[in-house]
Design a protein around this motif. Structure first.
Motif, mmCIF file in Angstrom:
data_model
loop_
_atom_site.group_PDB
_atom_site.id
_atom_site.type_symbol
_atom_site.label_atom_id
_atom_site.label_comp_id
_atom_site.label_asym_id
_atom_site.label_seq_id
_atom_site.Cartn_x
_atom_site.Cartn_y
_atom_site.Cartn_z
ATOM 1 N N CYS A 42 0.872 -1.182 0.000
ATOM 2 C CA CYS A 42 0.000 0.000 0.000
ATOM 3 C C CYS A 42 0.905 1.227 0.000
ATOM 4 O O CYS A 42 1.750 1.373 0.888
ATOM 5 N N CYS B 221 0.394 3.611 3.412
ATOM 6 C CA CYS B 221 1.004 3.306 4.712
ATOM 7 C C CYS B 221 2.266 2.464 4.582
ATOM 8 O O CYS B 221 2.934 2.179 5.568
ATOM 9 N N CYS C 258 -7.245 -0.824 2.150
ATOM 10 C CA CYS C 258 -6.042 -1.364 2.783
ATOM 11 C C CYS C 258 -6.446 -1.802 4.186
ATOM 12 O O CYS C 258 -6.993 -1.007 4.941
ATOM 13 N N CYS D 117 -4.439 0.735 6.793
ATOM 14 C CA CYS D 117 -4.722 2.172 6.938
ATOM 15 C C CYS D 117 -6.128 2.548 6.478
ATOM 16 O O CYS D 117 -6.572 3.665 6.723
HETATM 17 ZN ZN LIG Z 1 -2.408 1.253 3.711
#
Ligand SMILES: [Zn+2]
Length: 234
Positions: A199, A202, A223, A226
């Motif tokens: 991701c 994050c 995600c 996050c």
């Molecule tokens: Zn993330």
């Protein structure tokens, strides 16, 4: 790519531009205060130099008055010496005269010191005056420029905001709310790329399941770490 993701990406790009402008706009008052402070500081430096100059003038005037008083006393003592017939009194007056003359010498020494200080200070005051005038003109121009910049940005932001509803059209209300909340809480990145199963919001590697779901491109995938909406590189 899912059509709603595509739409949200366009919207996010627009919102990021608005956000960048707003951040720039919010920084302007501080920049302005900083420049105003610089003007005040330069005025203070000039004032300090001028104040010392005035102080010297005041002290010199006071010394001149003192010296004149001593001279008057000497003249008076001399008259008294001329009038007296007593040796003792004559000698006492002579002593008074010598003391007053010594005091005059001390006053004149101090006056000389002050004159030298004033001499040295004159170019300092002139330089402070010049620097202040130049600095103030420069900073005032920059402050005016900041005002114009703020106006330009405000106009640009208003335009961008006005054209925003057209971009959001057709998007589900709940999805739009979700996007808006994410955009705010994640500092302007609600949708991020999934790059080699990581991701990019994050920087955490996602599970195979999540990765497969994103690649499947059938539904919105968040995600798990996050909460941002993940999409494949365009
Ligand atoms: Zn993330």
């Amino acid at each position: 790519m899912l059509p709603e993701v595509e739409k949200l990406l366009t919207l996010q790009e627009r919102d990021q531009r608005i956000r960048a402008f707003e951040l720039e706009l919010n920084a302007i008052p501080d920049e302005r205060r900083f420049k105003e402070r610089q003007i005040a500081d330069s005025a203070t430096r000039l004032e300090a130099a001028k104040t010392r100059m005035k102080g010297i003038e005041v002290e010199r005037n006071k010394l001149q008055v003192e010296a004149q008083a001593k001279r008057d006393s000497i003249a008076k003592y001399k008259t008294q010496q001329f009038q007296t017939r007593k040796n003792e009194e004559f000698a006492a007056l002579g002593h008074e005269i010598a003391t007053a003359e010594k005091a005059i010498v001390a006053i004149e020494d101090r006056e000389l010191e002050l004159m030298e200080e004033a001499e040295g200070l004159r170019p300092v005051v002139a330089e402070a005056e010049r620097a202040h005038t130049e600095e103030r003109a420069k900073l005032e121009a920059q402050i005016a420029e900041l005002g114009r910049k703020a106006e330009t940005i405000q106009a640009r932001v208003a335009e961008l905001i006005a054209s925003r509803p057209a971009l959001a059209e057709g998007l589900d209300e709940d999805l739009l709310d979700q996007y808006t909340r994410l955009f705010k809480s994640k500092n302007g990145s609600a949708l991020v790329e999934l790059d080699h199963d990581v991701c990019t919001g994050c920087h955490m590697k996602v599970t195979t399941q999540t990765s497969v779901a994103v690649k499947g491109d059938k539904a919105l995938v968040h995600c798990p770490n996050c909460g941002r909406i993940l999409h494949l590189p365009a």
